[in-house]
Write a protein that holds these residues in place. Structure first.
Motif, PDB file in Angstrom:
ATOM      1  N   THR A 139       0.622  -1.002   0.092  1.00  0.00           N
ATOM      2  CA  THR A 139      -0.090   0.045  -0.025  1.00  0.00           C
ATOM      3  C   THR A 139       0.989   1.392   0.054  1.00  0.00           C
ATOM      4  O   THR A 139       2.088   1.208   0.379  1.00  0.00           O
ATOM      5  CB  THR A 139      -0.870  -0.041   1.279  1.00  0.00           C
ATOM      6  N   GLY A 140       0.186   2.359  -0.494  1.00  0.00           N
ATOM      7  CA  GLY A 140       0.938   3.507  -0.392  1.00  0.00           C
ATOM      8  C   GLY A 140       1.572   3.908   0.977  1.00  0.00           C
ATOM      9  O   GLY A 140       2.846   4.375   1.277  1.00  0.00           O
ATOM     10  N   ALA A 175       3.260   9.581  -6.696  1.00  0.00           N
ATOM     11  CA  ALA A 175       1.603   9.305  -6.926  1.00  0.00           C
ATOM     12  C   ALA A 175       1.421   7.875  -6.024  1.00  0.00           C
ATOM     13  O   ALA A 175       0.299   7.571  -5.458  1.00  0.00           O
ATOM     14  CB  ALA A 175       1.729   8.808  -8.537  1.00  0.00           C
ATOM     15  N   ILE A 176       2.465   6.957  -5.971  1.00  0.00           N
ATOM     16  CA  ILE A 176       2.151   5.531  -5.608  1.00  0.00           C
ATOM     17  C   ILE A 176       2.004   5.949  -3.834  1.00  0.00           C
ATOM     18  O   ILE A 176       0.805   5.470  -3.427  1.00  0.00           O
ATOM     19  CB  ILE A 176       3.425   4.682  -5.665  1.00  0.00           C
ATOM     20  N   GLU A 177       2.621   6.849  -3.215  1.00  0.00           N
ATOM     21  CA  GLU A 177       2.546   7.177  -1.788  1.00  0.00           C
ATOM     22  C   GLU A 177       1.314   7.989  -1.566  1.00  0.00           C
ATOM     23  O   GLU A 177       0.941   7.903  -0.374  1.00  0.00           O
ATOM     24  CB  GLU A 177       3.920   7.754  -1.363  1.00  0.00           C
ATOM     25  N   SER A 178       0.866   8.385  -2.488  1.00  0.00           N
ATOM     26  CA  SER A 178      -0.290   9.400  -2.330  1.00  0.00           C
ATOM     27  C   SER A 178      -1.536   8.442  -2.154  1.00  0.00           C
ATOM     28  O   SER A 178      -2.606   9.050  -1.586  1.00  0.00           O
ATOM     29  CB  SER A 178      -0.380  10.466  -3.306  1.00  0.00           C
ATOM     30  N   SER A 179      -1.620   7.287  -2.543  1.00  0.00           N
ATOM     31  CA  SER A 179      -2.595   6.262  -2.362  1.00  0.00           C
ATOM     32  C   SER A 179      -2.541   5.817  -1.135  1.00  0.00           C
ATOM     33  O   SER A 179      -1.869   5.681  -0.370  1.00  0.00           O
ATOM     34  CB  SER A 179      -2.460   5.058  -3.366  1.00  0.00           C
ATOM     35  N   ASP A 180      -3.932   5.910  -0.336  1.00  0.00           N
ATOM     36  CA  ASP A 180      -4.170   5.289   1.143  1.00  0.00           C
ATOM     37  C   ASP A 180      -4.248   3.775   0.906  1.00  0.00           C
ATOM     38  O   ASP A 180      -4.191   3.176   1.907  1.00  0.00           O
ATOM     39  CB  ASP A 180      -5.361   6.245   1.388  1.00  0.00           C
ATOM     40  N   ALA A 188      -1.577   0.136  -3.578  1.00  0.00           N
ATOM     41  CA  ALA A 188      -0.788   0.737  -4.541  1.00  0.00           C
ATOM     42  C   ALA A 188      -1.037   0.284  -5.953  1.00  0.00           C
ATOM     43  O   ALA A 188      -1.100  -1.039  -6.165  1.00  0.00           O
ATOM     44  CB  ALA A 188       0.686   0.854  -4.394  1.00  0.00           C
ATOM     45  N   TRP A 189      -1.319   1.074  -6.859  1.00  0.00           N
ATOM     46  CA  TRP A 189      -1.414   0.500  -8.401  1.00  0.00           C
ATOM     47  C   TRP A 189      -0.061   0.173  -8.840  1.00  0.00           C
ATOM     48  O   TRP A 189       0.398   1.038  -9.729  1.00  0.00           O
ATOM     49  CB  TRP A 189      -2.524   1.356  -9.096  1.00  0.00           C
TER      50      TRP A 189
END
Length: 75
Positions: free
Chosen positions: A3-4, A34-39, A42-43
């Motif tokens: 996960t981010g 961008a990856i880290e901004s996901s709660d 991670a896509w």
């Protein structure tokens, strides 16, 4: 699946900025942001996730059920 927040925490445990992390993981700094901004999860492509895991694990991070932490030999 990473996960981010897990990626962000692992990077922080190492004291790595996004630029250092992105170089070690062979990703762009923009992609790391961008990856880290996901709660949530991670896509990532399988290749990207493997590259992230490899970079973090080689530097001393292990992923546990409680989240990322430094290996005891890294403390």
């Amino acid at each position: 699946m990473l996960t981010g927040p897990q990626i962000r925490k692992a990077r922080t445990l190492l004291g790595w900025g996004r630029t250092t992390f992105s170089c070690n993981a062979h990703l762009t700094a923009a992609l790391v942001t961008a990856i880290e901004s996901s709660d949530g999860p991670a896509w990532l492509t399988d290749e990207q996730e493997a590259s992230i895991r490899r970079a973090l694990e080689l530097a001393g991070v292990e992923f546990t059920a409680d989240g990322p932490r430094l290996r005891e030999d890294q403390l």
